[in-house]
Design a protein around this motif. Sequence first.
Motif, PDB file in Angstrom:
ATOM      1  N   GLY A  16      -8.739  -6.339   1.239  1.00 21.86           N
ATOM      2  CA  GLY A  16      -8.932  -4.989   0.710  1.00 21.86           C
ATOM      3  C   GLY A  16      -8.536  -4.913  -0.744  1.00 21.86           C
ATOM      4  O   GLY A  16      -7.570  -5.542  -1.161  1.00 21.86           O
ATOM      5  N   LYS A  17      -9.290  -4.129  -1.497  1.00 23.41           N
ATOM      6  CA  LYS A  17      -9.013  -4.006  -2.921  1.00 23.41           C
ATOM      7  C   LYS A  17      -8.051  -2.858  -3.195  1.00 23.41           C
ATOM      8  O   LYS A  17      -7.124  -2.994  -3.980  1.00 23.41           O
ATOM      9  CB  LYS A  17     -10.315  -3.811  -3.693  1.00 23.41           C
ATOM     10  N   VAL A  18      -8.276  -1.730  -2.570  1.00 21.78           N
ATOM     11  CA  VAL A  18      -7.431  -0.566  -2.811  1.00 21.78           C
ATOM     12  C   VAL A  18      -6.313  -0.513  -1.773  1.00 21.78           C
ATOM     13  O   VAL A  18      -5.133  -0.516  -2.106  1.00 21.78           O
ATOM     14  CB  VAL A  18      -8.265   0.738  -2.772  1.00 21.78           C
ATOM     15  N   LYS A  19      -6.708  -0.481  -0.525  1.00 19.56           N
ATOM     16  CA  LYS A  19      -5.736  -0.433   0.569  1.00 19.56           C
ATOM     17  C   LYS A  19      -5.633  -1.830   1.177  1.00 19.56           C
ATOM     18  O   LYS A  19      -6.511  -2.280   1.900  1.00 19.56           O
ATOM     19  CB  LYS A  19      -6.178   0.576   1.620  1.00 19.56           C
ATOM     20  N   LYS A  20      -4.560  -2.529   0.843  1.00 20.13           N
ATOM     21  CA  LYS A  20      -4.371  -3.890   1.346  1.00 20.13           C
ATOM     22  C   LYS A  20      -4.059  -3.857   2.838  1.00 20.13           C
ATOM     23  O   LYS A  20      -3.258  -3.059   3.295  1.00 20.13           O
ATOM     24  CB  LYS A  20      -3.228  -4.590   0.607  1.00 20.13           C
TER      25      LYS A  20
END
Length: 129
Positions: A16-20
């Motif tokens: 995930g880029k925003v929410k890992k």
Amino acid sequence: MIQLVYDNPPTFIEIGKVKKRKIYLGYNAIYAGIHYSVRQKIVQELKEFLWCPELAKIGLIEKPVKVKLIYRRNLKNWDLDNKCGLWAKCFLDLAKGQIFVDDNVRYVKELTYCYEEGDDRLIIEIAEV
């Protein structure tokens, strides 16, 4: 016999880029009904970890082989097949056409998993049958 040694194999991957999202590596993660793109990302990262210059030096083995995965960890409460099954699948797919003609039973006659206590390490042994 050929021996490939990988120190500190990853035990999880963050996706995930925003929410890992932390995904612990093992067959359970693959069978949990994750999205195909997440599964593809996991496999891609594991193959990148497994790729090393020694693989290119081995060349194509055209005779039947046996492959042994030795997984070392200091933890004593985990499933060997869960961890090694995923590593074996990724390694055999990576090696197909580069080390083995194919990863079917004509060329890979035996596949075994072994646990050793010690520092985190994945050891892959390849020997002709």
